[in-house]
Design an enzyme around this catalytic site. Structure first.
Site, PDB file in Angstrom:
ATOM      1  N   CYS A 230      36.018  53.143  -7.273  1.00 14.32           N
ATOM      2  CA  CYS A 230      35.594  53.274  -5.877  1.00 14.32           C
ATOM      3  C   CYS A 230      34.577  52.201  -5.517  1.00 14.32           C
ATOM      4  O   CYS A 230      33.365  52.415  -5.596  1.00 14.32           O
ATOM      5  CB  CYS A 230      35.024  54.658  -5.587  1.00 14.32           C
TER       6      CYS A 230
ATOM      7  N   CYS B 146      39.094  54.245   0.874  1.00 12.79           N
ATOM      8  CA  CYS B 146      37.691  54.336   0.478  1.00 12.79           C
ATOM      9  C   CYS B 146      36.920  55.082   1.562  1.00 12.79           C
ATOM     10  O   CYS B 146      36.694  54.541   2.645  1.00 12.79           O
ATOM     11  CB  CYS B 146      37.109  52.937   0.279  1.00 12.79           C
TER      12      CYS B 146
END
Length: 408
Positions: A170, A351
């Site tokens: 991430c 994201c």
């Protein structure tokens, strides 16, 4: 087809489909294989606890408890899938075997999904400093709650948030915690007394222009000093000083800090790096895979997905959700000997960019860095409370009840 032996029966030494890794990618793929009708599937995974890591940012930001991010591994293992509770240590694609801590296991088809490893020792001083004094990291369940302790206790001084060079889980998480912290300090009326420094190795806050512009406005709102093309190269936790290398200027700077949130360098597990499956083009040892079919180009009965796959996209759970159906469809086509065109993964990833305690942007894009929105009629390029609710409540529910059951 014959039924799979129960979880209590002894592990065999050969399986039609062997999956390495029982994290997000491995369990999602295993569940989909079972739903597709395969009965001879095994997962190699030593951990007894399964973690939902995307919420660790909110744990570190004081917006979620750690306990809701974990469940017993046994509770997420698909029914009638053999769970081999051992660690993989080597793979031999020529002999079609995987070596574990206890045995050698043969396979017809191999799915590589062991995730990545956190290389705390790659930054001098970080391994000894993290979790103590003024240093923490949301990239470990052990330390995420401590991040919140540090944020809550800071009333003045310098707070530094860093991201290392190379792919990380991430890619937005290193800066999301900076925004959560700054928002908390603003609400407490102390932000003006805190210098916030964000150290990023890239040349911008985000690769896709529409979200980059939005994040630049967020950073400006909080008065964050953004250091681009830079990285932390050393830290002294006791002295509370770190070294930042500015690669654009070719210079180094020493910064004294009162809080440091550090993201460790990350790479494929060491045994994967040493294996014939590692991509020679990857300095981090990730598994080589066709970026569309997710099939290994030199070993056609091997597929890779999740963080360990060397794909030119962000390493996120959302990417796994799109990759797993591709791996399952293409592996099944190999089993059946079909010569039709293989299913393709377009690089989709997502994201969730938390920008405040109750606001979020949702960045969704593909290999070409083109926006790839999945929620109709909702502008996810704007900071929204409903997107934060999605992050906090919706996505975890989708994960536990959808992805890990092969339904989403």
């Amino acid at each position: 087809m014959p039924s799979m032996p129960s979880a209590s029966s002894p592990a065999r030494d050969h399986y039609q489909v062997l999956i390495i890794g029982g994290g997000t990618a491995g369990i999602t793929a295993a569940a989909r294989f079972r739903r597709a009708g395969l009965t001879d599937v095994a997962v190699v995974e030593p951990a007894r606890t399964h973690w939902y890591q995307p919420l660790w940012t909110l744990v570190g930001g004081g917006r979620a408890p750690l306990g809701i991010t974990r469940r017993p591994e046994a509770s997420v293992m698909p029914r009638n899938v053999r769970w081999i509770r051992e660690a993989a240590t080597a793979v031999g694609p020529e002999t079609q075997t995987v070596t574990t801590t206890d045995r050698t296991i043969g396979y017809d088809f191999l799915v590589m999904a062991p995730g990545l490893q956190l290389d705390w020792d790659k930054i001098p001083g970080l391994d000894a400093a993290v979790g103590h004094g003024a240093v923490s990291s949301n990239y470990s369940f052990e330390h995420a709650p401590y991040t919140w302790e540090l944020i809550r206790g800071l009333r003045s001084g310098t707070a530094v948030f860093t991201q290392p060079t190379g792919p990380v889980k991430c890619g937005g998480a290193p800066q999301k915690i900076a925004y959560l912290a700054a928002d908390y300090w603003r609400r407490q009326g102390v932000l003006h007394r805190i210098r916030v420094v964000l150290v990023l190795p890239s040349d911008s806050l985000f690769g896709v222009p529409v979200w980059r512009r939005a994040l630049e406005q967020v950073a400006d709102r909080y008065g964050i000093e953004v250091r681009l093309n830079s990285e932390m190269t050393a830290v002294d936790g006791t002295a509370r000083r770190l070294t930042v290398a500015d690669h654009s200027a070719g210079a180094e700077e020493r910064i004294a800090f009162d809080l440091l949130h550090a993201v460790p360098p990350q790479s494929a597990p060491d045994w994967v790096k040493r294996s014939p499956l590692a991509d020679p083009a990857s300095p981090y040892g990730y598994v080589e895979a066709d970026k569309y079919t997710l099939q290994h180009p030199r070993h056609r009965n091997v597929f890779a997905l999740g963080d360990v796959a060397n794909l030119p996209t962000s390493k996120t759970g959302a990417a796994v959700r799109k990759q797993a159906p591709v791996v399952v469809a293409n592996l099944l086509a190999e089993i059946k000997g079909e010569h039709r065109e293989r299913r393709r993964y377009d690089g989709y990833t997502s994201c969730p960019l938390v920008t405040a305690r109750d606001r979020m942007l949702l960045a969704e894009f593909d290999y070409d860095q083109r926006p790839a929105p999945s929620i109709p009629l909702v502008d996810t390029t704007k900071e929204r409370r409903d997107m934060w609710l999605l992050k906090r409540y919706g996505l975890p529910a989708l994960y536990w009840h959808g992805m890990l059951k092969g339904l989403a």
